[in-house]
Design a protein around this motif. Sequence first.
Motif, PDB file in Angstrom:
ATOM      1  N   ALA A 154      33.639  37.155  36.736  1.00 20.56           N
ATOM      2  CA  ALA A 154      33.020  36.767  38.744  1.00 20.56           C
ATOM      3  C   ALA A 154      33.837  37.797  39.850  1.00 20.56           C
ATOM      4  O   ALA A 154      33.114  38.176  40.908  1.00 20.56           O
ATOM      5  CB  ALA A 154      33.195  35.522  39.031  1.00 20.56           C
ATOM      6  N   ILE A 155      34.220  39.186  38.912  1.00 20.33           N
ATOM      7  CA  ILE A 155      34.896  40.013  39.962  1.00 20.33           C
ATOM      8  C   ILE A 155      33.917  41.435  39.857  1.00 20.33           C
ATOM      9  O   ILE A 155      33.297  41.872  38.908  1.00 20.33           O
ATOM     10  CB  ILE A 155      36.608  40.251  39.129  1.00 20.33           C
ATOM     11  CG1 ILE A 155      37.229  39.411  39.092  1.00 20.33           C
ATOM     12  CG2 ILE A 155      36.448  41.325  40.401  1.00 20.33           C
ATOM     13  CD1 ILE A 155      38.205  39.295  38.736  1.00 20.33           C
ATOM     14  N   ASP A 156      33.611  41.383  41.060  1.00 18.74           N
ATOM     15  CA  ASP A 156      33.315  42.984  41.611  1.00 18.74           C
ATOM     16  C   ASP A 156      33.608  44.103  41.722  1.00 18.74           C
ATOM     17  O   ASP A 156      34.209  44.190  42.888  1.00 18.74           O
ATOM     18  CB  ASP A 156      31.901  42.532  42.706  1.00 18.74           C
ATOM     19  CG  ASP A 156      30.757  44.076  43.148  1.00 18.74           C
ATOM     20  OD1 ASP A 156      31.402  44.343  42.400  1.00 18.74           O
ATOM     21  OD2 ASP A 156      30.258  43.574  43.844  1.00 18.74           O
ATOM     22  N   TRP A 157      33.805  44.706  40.918  1.00 16.93           N
ATOM     23  CA  TRP A 157      35.108  45.306  40.577  1.00 16.93           C
ATOM     24  C   TRP A 157      35.233  46.667  41.477  1.00 16.93           C
ATOM     25  O   TRP A 157      34.911  47.484  42.504  1.00 16.93           O
ATOM     26  CB  TRP A 157      35.811  45.604  39.049  1.00 16.93           C
ATOM     27  CG  TRP A 157      36.626  45.061  38.635  1.00 16.93           C
ATOM     28  CD1 TRP A 157      35.854  44.572  37.274  1.00 16.93           C
ATOM     29  CD2 TRP A 157      37.609  44.724  39.182  1.00 16.93           C
ATOM     30  NE1 TRP A 157      37.237  43.157  36.987  1.00 16.93           N
ATOM     31  CE2 TRP A 157      38.252  43.179  37.700  1.00 16.93           C
ATOM     32  CE3 TRP A 157      38.713  45.316  39.238  1.00 16.93           C
ATOM     33  CZ2 TRP A 157      39.521  43.176  38.190  1.00 16.93           C
ATOM     34  CZ3 TRP A 157      39.700  45.548  39.837  1.00 16.93           C
ATOM     35  CH2 TRP A 157      40.485  43.381  39.071  1.00 16.93           C
ATOM     36  N   ARG A 158      33.654  46.891  40.779  1.00 13.52           N
ATOM     37  CA  ARG A 158      33.104  48.122  42.265  1.00 13.52           C
ATOM     38  C   ARG A 158      32.900  47.839  43.819  1.00 13.52           C
ATOM     39  O   ARG A 158      33.931  48.907  44.745  1.00 13.52           O
ATOM     40  CB  ARG A 158      31.522  48.229  42.457  1.00 13.52           C
ATOM     41  CG  ARG A 158      31.190  49.916  42.880  1.00 13.52           C
ATOM     42  CD  ARG A 158      29.742  50.087  42.273  1.00 13.52           C
ATOM     43  NE  ARG A 158      29.386  50.043  40.698  1.00 13.52           N
ATOM     44  CZ  ARG A 158      29.725  51.764  40.405  1.00 13.52           C
ATOM     45  NH1 ARG A 158      30.363  52.399  41.699  1.00 13.52           N
ATOM     46  NH2 ARG A 158      29.484  52.007  39.150  1.00 13.52           N
ATOM     47  N   PRO A 176      43.978  48.861  31.746  1.00 12.44           N
ATOM     48  CA  PRO A 176      43.019  49.376  30.856  1.00 12.44           C
ATOM     49  C   PRO A 176      41.548  49.137  31.662  1.00 12.44           C
ATOM     50  O   PRO A 176      41.308  49.560  32.029  1.00 12.44           O
ATOM     51  CB  PRO A 176      43.063  49.714  29.399  1.00 12.44           C
ATOM     52  CG  PRO A 176      44.603  48.626  29.057  1.00 12.44           C
ATOM     53  CD  PRO A 176      45.043  47.975  29.831  1.00 12.44           C
ATOM     54  N   LYS A 177      41.063  47.839  31.101  1.00 11.18           N
ATOM     55  CA  LYS A 177      39.589  47.285  31.591  1.00 11.18           C
ATOM     56  C   LYS A 177      39.720  47.779  32.910  1.00 11.18           C
ATOM     57  O   LYS A 177      38.408  48.158  33.118  1.00 11.18           O
ATOM     58  CB  LYS A 177      39.224  46.510  31.263  1.00 11.18           C
ATOM     59  CG  LYS A 177      38.639  45.991  29.543  1.00 11.18           C
ATOM     60  CD  LYS A 177      38.886  44.826  29.319  1.00 11.18           C
ATOM     61  CE  LYS A 177      38.578  44.852  27.441  1.00 11.18           C
ATOM     62  NZ  LYS A 177      38.061  43.450  27.037  1.00 11.18           N
ATOM     63  N   ILE A 213      48.307  56.043  34.797  1.00 14.67           N
ATOM     64  CA  ILE A 213      49.132  54.884  34.339  1.00 14.67           C
ATOM     65  C   ILE A 213      48.937  54.659  33.625  1.00 14.67           C
ATOM     66  O   ILE A 213      49.682  53.280  32.946  1.00 14.67           O
ATOM     67  CB  ILE A 213      48.815  53.547  35.589  1.00 14.67           C
ATOM     68  CG1 ILE A 213      49.714  52.784  36.248  1.00 14.67           C
ATOM     69  CG2 ILE A 213      47.635  53.727  35.645  1.00 14.67           C
ATOM     70  CD1 ILE A 213      51.614  52.597  35.940  1.00 14.67           C
ATOM     71  N   ILE A 214      48.083  54.178  32.700  1.00 14.05           N
ATOM     72  CA  ILE A 214      47.512  53.443  31.111  1.00 14.05           C
ATOM     73  C   ILE A 214      48.398  54.180  30.263  1.00 14.05           C
ATOM     74  O   ILE A 214      49.344  53.534  29.268  1.00 14.05           O
ATOM     75  CB  ILE A 214      46.258  53.347  30.688  1.00 14.05           C
ATOM     76  CG1 ILE A 214      45.371  52.915  31.436  1.00 14.05           C
ATOM     77  CG2 ILE A 214      46.231  52.355  29.308  1.00 14.05           C
ATOM     78  CD1 ILE A 214      45.115  51.204  31.717  1.00 14.05           C
TER      79      ILE A 214
END
Length: 242
Positions: A154-158, A176-177, A213-214
């Motif tokens: 449900a998260i609009d990462w853009r 990572p994702k 960072i990963i």
Amino acid sequence: MTGKVYLIGAGPSRDLITQRGLDAIANADVIVHDRLIDKEILGRARDDAEMIDAGKKADKHKLKQHEIEEILVDRASKGKVVARVKGGDSFLFGRGGEEMLSLREAGVPYEVVPGVTTAISVPARFGVPVTHRNVSSSLAIVTGHEDPNKEESAIDWRHIAHAGTIVVLMGVGNLPKIVEKILKVKDPETPVASFQDAYSKQERVVHGKLKNIIEVAEEQDLKPPAVTVIGEVVKLGEFWKA
């Protein structure tokens, strides 16, 4: 006679819980608490109080969410005063809203006792303000661990990635994702810091940039619980200059 349930946010440490929260715990017949609640806070309970550990760790849950809600309703329906104690603020990714609606549906009186959220207090402990008028004027607080039963996120990462500061709670496992999605919008040089085990003797900072960072997190064996901050405000922390 119907009792009452207090939905208490205990903040990030024993020193940052509100007086209202401590008073509710001290007067409760039943304490339903999460895994990370400080022992000194729980020590405020009466000697005869029923203590119920509802702690959750990754996919290991002592009680399922519906069982917790059933306990709250059951004890209050028997005239008990119940303190439901969660870290941070229970209404910020703490499922306090679900518990409130369950109580409301059952006709059980309740009171919400807000807590100091880790999304702001943990970065602040390490000298990172999540906003700064010369650096960041917008803030997005996101869960890194959505309901696994959802068919899609449900998260609009853009959209989220355009915020000046992004704070990710419960995101170590999916880091990572999350970074991959944010990199589609943000500069790879954007600073990132993960604050692990804040307010404990084991607290530490793992920091780098979006581009690495990963790898840094893997090298330094970053573990939950941790709060991750992405944005230029990270550079304001003393650890960044060290």
